[in-house]
Design a protein around this motif. Structure first.
Motif, short mmCIF file in Angstrom:
data_model
loop_
_atom_site.label_atom_id
_atom_site.label_comp_id
_atom_site.label_asym_id
_atom_site.label_seq_id
_atom_site.Cartn_x
_atom_site.Cartn_y
_atom_site.Cartn_z
N GLN A 7 0.76 -1.29 0.01
CA GLN A 7 -0.12 0.01 0.02
C GLN A 7 0.79 1.31 0.00
OE1 GLN A 7 -2.78 0.29 3.18
NE2 GLN A 7 -3.86 1.91 2.39
N SER A 8 1.90 1.20 0.58
CA SER A 8 2.89 2.57 0.73
C SER A 8 3.25 2.60 -0.58
CB SER A 8 3.84 2.18 2.22
OG SER A 8 4.93 3.15 2.01
N SER A 9 3.85 1.63 -1.01
CA SER A 9 4.56 1.69 -2.44
C SER A 9 3.48 2.11 -3.53
CB SER A 9 5.27 0.41 -2.88
OG SER A 9 4.32 -0.74 -2.84
N ALA A 10 2.37 1.83 -3.58
CA ALA A 10 1.46 2.25 -4.42
C ALA A 10 1.18 3.88 -4.11
CB ALA A 10 0.00 1.32 -4.09
N GLU A 11 1.30 4.13 -2.87
CA GLU A 11 0.78 5.46 -2.46
C GLU A 11 1.95 6.34 -3.16
OE1 GLU A 11 0.03 5.64 1.54
OE2 GLU A 11 -1.80 4.98 1.49
N GLU A 12 3.32 5.96 -2.90
CA GLU A 12 4.48 6.42 -3.41
C GLU A 12 4.34 6.80 -5.06
OE1 GLU A 12 8.05 4.94 -1.94
OE2 GLU A 12 7.18 5.15 0.28
#
Length: 157
Positions: A7-12
């Protein structure tokens, strides 16, 4: 949690895509304003041509400021401010810029010119930033600006 890093990498990735899209919008905006400035230098008579070109070049320079604010806490605010400024500038052009440099042409004829299409370009440029909130904000600013310009022109009739 296993779902958290994805999720964090998708947001980045989305934030990076938004920055790239906004950068493209600002570069396109700057190029268009510089081209308009040179166009008005040849279209209008001195000294009005210098004033119009100067204002356009100043607007182009101001538009580069949000690029410097990338990855800062003011990044999002700068994007919203830039598109609000563009909508306000297009509204001011409708309400105040004369249609012709010679003769008295009623300002209400501006709605028959292609100047109202500036709003479409501004909203379309906001789409490049991949932010629905920014697109809605830009559209709202365009509606308010167009309504204000229309009211101003009607008051002068």
């Amino acid at each position: 949690m296993p779902g958290r890093p994805d999720q964090s990498s998708a947001e980045e990735a989305l934030a990076g895509a938004e920055r790239k899209g906004f950068r493209l919008a600002v570069i396109g905006r700057t190029g268009a304003l510089v081209a308009f400035a040179f166009f008005y230098l040849t279209l209008y008579a001195f000294p009005n041509n210098v004033y119009v070109a100067g204002v356009l070049l100043l607007a182009a320079a101001i538009g580069l400021i949000p690029l410097r604010l990338a990855r800062s806490r003011f990044e999002r605010t700068a994007r919203f401010a830039l598109f609000a400024l563009d909508a306000a500038a297009a509204s001011a052009i409708l309400a105040f810029a004369p249609l012709s440099s010679g003769g008295d042409v009623p300002q209400n004829l501006v709605f028959l010119s292609s100047r109202t299409e500036y709003f479409y370009v501004i909203v379309a440029a906001s789409i490049l930033a991949l932010s629905p909130a920014l697109v809605i904000w830009t559209g709202l600013c365009a509606v308010i600006g167009l309504a204000s310009a229309t009211a101003w022109i009607m008051l002068g009739m």
